[in-house]
Scaffold this motif. Structure first.
Motif, PDB file in Angstrom:
ATOM      1  N   TRP A 196       0.796  -1.221   0.000  1.00 60.42           N
ATOM      2  CA  TRP A 196       0.000   0.000   0.000  1.00 60.42           C
ATOM      3  C   TRP A 196       0.836   1.283   0.000  1.00 60.42           C
ATOM      4  O   TRP A 196       0.368   2.309  -0.477  1.00 60.42           O
ATOM      5  CB  TRP A 196      -0.952   0.020   1.196  1.00 60.42           C
ATOM      6  N   ASP A 197       2.040   1.249   0.535  1.00 60.00           N
ATOM      7  CA  ASP A 197       2.811   2.494   0.624  1.00 60.00           C
ATOM      8  C   ASP A 197       4.223   2.376   0.064  1.00 60.00           C
ATOM      9  O   ASP A 197       5.043   3.261   0.268  1.00 60.00           O
ATOM     10  CB  ASP A 197       2.861   2.997   2.078  1.00 60.00           C
ATOM     11  N   SER A 198       4.522   1.285  -0.626  1.00 56.38           N
ATOM     12  CA  SER A 198       5.856   1.124  -1.218  1.00 56.38           C
ATOM     13  C   SER A 198       5.798   0.053  -2.287  1.00 56.38           C
ATOM     14  O   SER A 198       4.754  -0.562  -2.528  1.00 56.38           O
ATOM     15  CB  SER A 198       6.878   0.751  -0.143  1.00 56.38           C
ATOM     16  N   ALA A 277      -7.778  -6.117  -7.351  1.00 65.80           N
ATOM     17  CA  ALA A 277      -7.623  -6.484  -5.950  1.00 65.80           C
ATOM     18  C   ALA A 277      -7.036  -5.336  -5.138  1.00 65.80           C
ATOM     19  O   ALA A 277      -7.438  -5.093  -3.990  1.00 65.80           O
ATOM     20  CB  ALA A 277      -6.732  -7.725  -5.829  1.00 65.80           C
ATOM     21  N   ARG A 278      -6.109  -4.618  -5.727  1.00 68.69           N
ATOM     22  CA  ARG A 278      -5.503  -3.478  -5.035  1.00 68.69           C
ATOM     23  C   ARG A 278      -6.521  -2.354  -4.834  1.00 68.69           C
ATOM     24  O   ARG A 278      -6.587  -1.751  -3.753  1.00 68.69           O
ATOM     25  CB  ARG A 278      -4.294  -2.974  -5.811  1.00 68.69           C
ATOM     26  N   ARG A 283      -9.804   0.550  -0.916  1.00 64.60           N
ATOM     27  CA  ARG A 283     -11.093   1.119  -0.487  1.00 64.60           C
ATOM     28  C   ARG A 283     -11.501   0.553   0.872  1.00 64.60           C
ATOM     29  O   ARG A 283     -11.926   1.297   1.773  1.00 64.60           O
ATOM     30  CB  ARG A 283     -12.177   0.821  -1.534  1.00 64.60           C
ATOM     31  N   ASN A 284     -11.407  -0.762   1.014  1.00 62.31           N
ATOM     32  CA  ASN A 284     -11.777  -1.375   2.290  1.00 62.31           C
ATOM     33  C   ASN A 284     -10.834  -0.970   3.413  1.00 62.31           C
ATOM     34  O   ASN A 284     -11.257  -0.813   4.570  1.00 62.31           O
ATOM     35  CB  ASN A 284     -11.802  -2.897   2.151  1.00 62.31           C
ATOM     36  N   GLY A 306      -0.841  -6.313   2.196  1.00 55.35           N
ATOM     37  CA  GLY A 306      -1.723  -7.432   2.509  1.00 55.35           C
ATOM     38  C   GLY A 306      -3.099  -6.978   2.944  1.00 55.35           C
ATOM     39  O   GLY A 306      -3.421  -5.789   2.952  1.00 55.35           O
ATOM     40  N   LEU A 307      -3.918  -7.944   3.333  1.00 50.21           N
ATOM     41  CA  LEU A 307      -5.338  -7.688   3.577  1.00 50.21           C
ATOM     42  C   LEU A 307      -5.759  -7.890   5.020  1.00 50.21           C
ATOM     43  O   LEU A 307      -6.950  -7.840   5.310  1.00 50.21           O
ATOM     44  CB  LEU A 307      -6.174  -8.592   2.657  1.00 50.21           C
ATOM     45  N   ILE A 308      -4.815  -8.121   5.926  1.00 49.81           N
ATOM     46  CA  ILE A 308      -5.174  -8.308   7.326  1.00 49.81           C
ATOM     47  C   ILE A 308      -4.223  -7.537   8.236  1.00 49.81           C
ATOM     48  O   ILE A 308      -3.102  -7.198   7.846  1.00 49.81           O
ATOM     49  CB  ILE A 308      -5.169  -9.801   7.743  1.00 49.81           C
TER      50      ILE A 308
END
Length: 376
Positions: A196-198, A277-278, A283-284, A306-308
């Motif tokens: 998300w940031d790199s 997916a990104r 958004r979530n 990641g997502l968690i």
């Protein structure tokens, strides 16, 4: 060798029949359907094995190298297709560790390595990631922990379950630490591509002759049901040993998993699916961050990839008790307690599933359960 059940899997088994109405903690991207692949599937496809290579379809292995940024660095001979990243980890650990060997692992982290190492009779040394440090891996502690007995260092990058991300320099430092003692360095990359940031970190199989990269199509592409993953390692003997062990367990790869994964990883299709997916994950994640800020006593270090991630519960709330409280009427909402990752004051929060997961419904129920918790 007896493999003992881990807290994470034990909780999943206990709650399988709970039929929750909402989930907070979805850990993979929204899953496509079989229909999304029908036009690219050959109806005359044999359901025998691929009849071409015990290591998996050559074109699939080429895709695996490309998405890992290892094209021109490693070759298809360095890739073994497996039944998910879990089997790849299993094959490496079971072939490399012996009783009395030492394995250095992280906590919080994916618990599989600890479970298998204890069954083998290896010594497990844990390196603790701390919330107050943003869940960063303390490289100094890793350096101090690695000895002449250390056979393997096992980490996840992005970290599962905190979402921390090691930089290129940090990975290079881990390679230096491992190589000084001749230890194997296994990096599980199931969440790679969802940074998300790199930028995505390099894969260790391209950095070190004893570097092992594992991954799968489960998380970023939402294809968990295919049970298709991979091991990448430039050590030919390890790949051969893994093939031999797999021959005595799952034997050969499932052909439909190989075929559909090959389609999913074709460059244009992979880029499009990963972008979707990104977008959904971002958004979530923004929605989750806003919700956490509004909660009294609940906090979290937002995942960098990641997502968690792990949310810290308000004082005096035990994660196991709260997870069961949330799963019961009237909330009927599932999440994993932090005890699954040695963090009993935390809960796992997830931003996967895209729009299909209806994240807000789960958050509303979670907020009400927090408000209703006895004594608050």
């Amino acid at each position: 060798m007896k493999v003992k059940i881990h807290t994470l899997f034990e909780y999943l088994l206990e709650t399988t029949d709970a039929a929750p109405e909402a989930i907070v903690g979805f850990s993979l991207a929204q899953s496509p359907t079989l229909g999304d692949f029908i036009d690219d599937l050959d109806p005359n496809q044999s359901l025998d094995w691929n009849n071409r290579d015990f290591r998996g379809l050559p074109e699939l292995r080429d895709h695996v190298l490309r998405q890992a940024g290892l094209g021109g660095v490693c070759t298809a001979k360095d890739v073994l297709i497996t039944a998910g990243a879990a089997e790849a980890n299993y094959l490496a650990i079971m072939q490399l560790l012996q009783p009395g060997d030492q394995i250095v692992i992280e906590t919080p982290g994916w618990p599989q390595a600890e479970v298998l190492a204890k069954a083998i009779g290896a010594e497990v040394v844990k390196i603790t990631r701390r919330e107050e440090d943003g869940w960063q891996l303390p490289l100094g502690q890793v350096r101090d922990a690695v000895t002449n007995k250390t056979r393997m260092i096992f980490i996840t990058n992005p970290n599962n379950p905190t979402g921390d991300l090691l930089s290129t320099n940090a990975l290079a430092e881990l390679v230096t630490i491992a190589s000084a003692k001749g230890a194997w360095l296994l990096v599980d990359e199931v969440y790679a591509g969802l940074e998300w940031d790199s930028q995505r970190a390099p894969s260790v199989a391209g950095m070190y002759e004893r570097g092992i990269t594992t991954g799968s199509v489960s998380k970023a592409l939402g294809l968990q049901g295919l049970r298709t993953g991979w091991m990448i390692c430039p050590d030919a003997e390890l790949i051969r040993d893994a093939v031999i062990l797999r021959e005595n367990s799952s034997e050969i790869m499932n052909i439909m998993g190989e075929v559909i994964a090959e389609i999913a990883l074709r460059p244009g299709r992979y880029a499009s699916a990963l972008a979707d997916a990104r977008d959904a994950g971002q958004r979530n994640l923004a929605q989750m961050n806003a919700w956490v800020r509004e909660q009294d006593g609940l906090s979290w270090v937002a995942p960098r990839a990641g997502l968690i991630g792990l949310g810290r519960l308000p004082e005096r709330i035990d994660s196991d008790e709260f997870a069961r409280f949330l799963l019961a009427e009237p909330y009927r909402t599932f999440l994993l307690p932090g005890s699954a990752y040695d963090q009993p004051n935390h809960i796992r929060l997830g931003v996967g599933g895209g729009t299909a997961v209806n994240l807000q419904e789960g958050l509303d129920r979670l907020e009400k359960a927090l408000s209703d918790w006895p004594g608050r």
